[in-house]
Design an enzyme around this catalytic site. Sequence first.
Site, PDB file in Angstrom:
ATOM      1  NE  ARG A  56      -3.726   0.213   2.268  1.00  0.00           N
ATOM      2  CZ  ARG A  56      -4.422   0.619   3.344  1.00  0.00           C
ATOM      3  NH1 ARG A  56      -4.430  -0.121   4.445  1.00  0.00           N
ATOM      4  NH2 ARG A  56      -5.087   1.755   3.315  1.00  0.00           N
ATOM      5  CD  GLN A  88     -13.576   7.171   8.030  1.00  0.00           C
ATOM      6  OE1 GLN A  88     -13.991   6.132   8.543  1.00  0.00           O
ATOM      7  NE2 GLN A  88     -14.200   7.784   7.041  1.00  0.00           N
ATOM      8  CB  VAL A  90      -3.331   5.150   6.396  1.00  0.00           C
ATOM      9  CG1 VAL A  90      -4.176   4.837   7.642  1.00  0.00           C
ATOM     10  CG2 VAL A  90      -3.558   4.090   5.326  1.00  0.00           C
ATOM     11  CG  ASP A  91      -4.289   8.558   1.022  1.00  0.00           C
ATOM     12  OD1 ASP A  91      -5.359   7.981   0.727  1.00  0.00           O
ATOM     13  OD2 ASP A  91      -4.218   9.795   1.219  1.00  0.00           O
ATOM     14  CG  HIS A 106      -8.759   5.160  10.830  1.00  0.00           C
ATOM     15  ND1 HIS A 106      -9.700   4.847   9.894  1.00  0.00           N
ATOM     16  CD2 HIS A 106      -9.426   5.301  11.999  1.00  0.00           C
ATOM     17  CE1 HIS A 106     -10.892   4.779  10.478  1.00  0.00           C
ATOM     18  NE2 HIS A 106     -10.751   5.063  11.745  1.00  0.00           N
ATOM     19  CB  CYS A 133      12.270   0.133  18.250  1.00  0.00           C
ATOM     20  SG  CYS A 133      11.986   1.714  19.059  1.00  0.00           S
ATOM     21  CB  CYS A 136      13.264   0.226  23.032  1.00  0.00           C
ATOM     22  SG  CYS A 136      12.187  -0.758  21.966  1.00  0.00           S
ATOM     23  N   GLY A 172     -16.652  10.718   0.613  1.00  0.00           N
ATOM     24  CA  GLY A 172     -16.030   9.454   0.203  1.00  0.00           C
ATOM     25  C   GLY A 172     -15.892   8.430   1.293  1.00  0.00           C
TER      26      GLY A 172
HETATM   27  N1  APR Z   1     -15.826   9.556  -5.363  1.00  0.00           N
HETATM   28  C1  APR Z   1     -16.515   9.670  -4.188  1.00  0.00           C
HETATM   29  N2  APR Z   1     -16.827   8.613  -3.399  1.00  0.00           N
HETATM   30  C2  APR Z   1     -16.415   7.400  -3.818  1.00  0.00           C
HETATM   31  C3  APR Z   1     -15.701   7.192  -5.010  1.00  0.00           C
HETATM   32  C4  APR Z   1     -15.403   8.342  -5.795  1.00  0.00           C
HETATM   33  N3  APR Z   1     -14.743   8.251  -6.960  1.00  0.00           N
HETATM   34  N4  APR Z   1     -15.463   5.864  -5.147  1.00  0.00           N
HETATM   35  C5  APR Z   1     -15.998   5.264  -4.066  1.00  0.00           C
HETATM   36  N5  APR Z   1     -16.582   6.181  -3.272  1.00  0.00           N
HETATM   37  C6  APR Z   1     -17.288   5.971  -2.001  1.00  0.00           C
HETATM   38  C7  APR Z   1     -18.067   4.677  -1.941  1.00  0.00           C
HETATM   39  O1  APR Z   1     -19.387   4.882  -2.427  1.00  0.00           O
HETATM   40  C8  APR Z   1     -18.061   4.389  -0.432  1.00  0.00           C
HETATM   41  O2  APR Z   1     -19.164   5.034   0.191  1.00  0.00           O
HETATM   42  O3  APR Z   1     -16.292   5.866  -1.001  1.00  0.00           O
HETATM   43  C9  APR Z   1     -16.771   5.031   0.054  1.00  0.00           C
HETATM   44  C10 APR Z   1     -15.687   4.013   0.372  1.00  0.00           C
HETATM   45  O4  APR Z   1     -16.129   3.278   1.486  1.00  0.00           O
HETATM   46  P1  APR Z   1     -15.113   2.276   2.216  1.00  0.00           P
HETATM   47  O5  APR Z   1     -14.420   1.450   1.182  1.00  0.00           O
HETATM   48  O6  APR Z   1     -15.880   1.608   3.307  1.00  0.00           O
HETATM   49  O7  APR Z   1     -13.999   3.233   2.839  1.00  0.00           O
HETATM   50  P2  APR Z   1     -14.094   4.091   4.180  1.00  0.00           P
HETATM   51  O8  APR Z   1     -15.489   4.556   4.426  1.00  0.00           O
HETATM   52  O9  APR Z   1     -13.032   5.103   4.105  1.00  0.00           O
HETATM   53  O10 APR Z   1     -13.696   2.994   5.295  1.00  0.00           O
HETATM   54  C11 APR Z   1     -13.557   3.456   6.612  1.00  0.00           C
HETATM   55  O11 APR Z   1     -12.750   1.286   7.284  1.00  0.00           O
HETATM   56  O12 APR Z   1     -11.425  -0.524   6.834  1.00  0.00           O
HETATM   57  C12 APR Z   1     -11.520   0.628   7.580  1.00  0.00           C
HETATM   58  O13 APR Z   1      -9.729   1.851   8.420  1.00  0.00           O
HETATM   59  C13 APR Z   1     -10.405   1.557   7.244  1.00  0.00           C
HETATM   60  O14 APR Z   1     -10.446   3.955   7.157  1.00  0.00           O
HETATM   61  C14 APR Z   1     -11.109   2.792   6.712  1.00  0.00           C
HETATM   62  C15 APR Z   1     -12.492   2.674   7.319  1.00  0.00           C
END
Ligand code: APR
Length: 231
Positions: A56, A88, A90-91, A106, A133, A136, A172
Amino acid sequence: MSHIVILTGAGISAESGLGTFRDKDGLWTKYDLNEVATPEGFARNPDLVHEFYNARRANCQNAQPNAAHTALAHLQSTYSGRVTIITQNVDDLHERGGASDVIHMHGELFGALCAACDHRWPAPFEMLPADACPACRAAATRPDIVWFGEMPYRMDEIYQHLSGADLFVAIGTSGNVYPAAGFVADARAVGVETLELNLEPSAVAGTFDAARFGPATDVVPLWVTEVLQQS
Ligand code: APR
């Protein structure tokens, strides 16, 4: 002076090619999150976990911030009020798109954490279980990522921002993972206006006052232009 608090999820980085978690072909359709995103999974098989995050980290290095990242950075630097970005993700695409003071609840792909002494340092490009580390010397290096079952970072600060916001915008994110998925209800409970910008309705879409649907690179720059015109 008004305060806009923004929460972003994987969807804002989707058009940069980083993929999401729960969409079709999402990360959790390819990997078992219990193996690669829990402390138990890390204890069982640190090699697999480092492999997952090394991949990643490489993806992220090759990705570019998109128009949604840069539009939020532009809002942050131009808006007359205050703009707080909580992610949320991590990038580092918000930062590379020009945003500042991003709250990574996160954790961050480019951060390393010692599981033995809690020391933090910038992650090397590739992390291995045997890495010692710097503080330590224990071979207990892990990515500085908040895994399932662990407490997200800077929550007190986040709740402060939510309670003092004039507008809360979620971009998103699918609204599946708490506490982030609960921020919209927390904001509404204290009278904050709420808006969802997403590709499709999230699991908490019904809690938002308003919503706009479409790809983030379309919807977010349009919304930012409107906010700046009205301010
Ligand atoms: N533009 C806008 N929204 C988008 C796009 C796009 N091009 N592509 C996808 N999406 C939306 C999807 O419709 C969905 O609602 O982004 C959302 C992605 O949802 P998830 O994959 O569940 O990601 P996220 O909500 O960030 O997950 C939250 O879950 O696994 C953990 O720690 C991880 O931070 C993450 C958390």
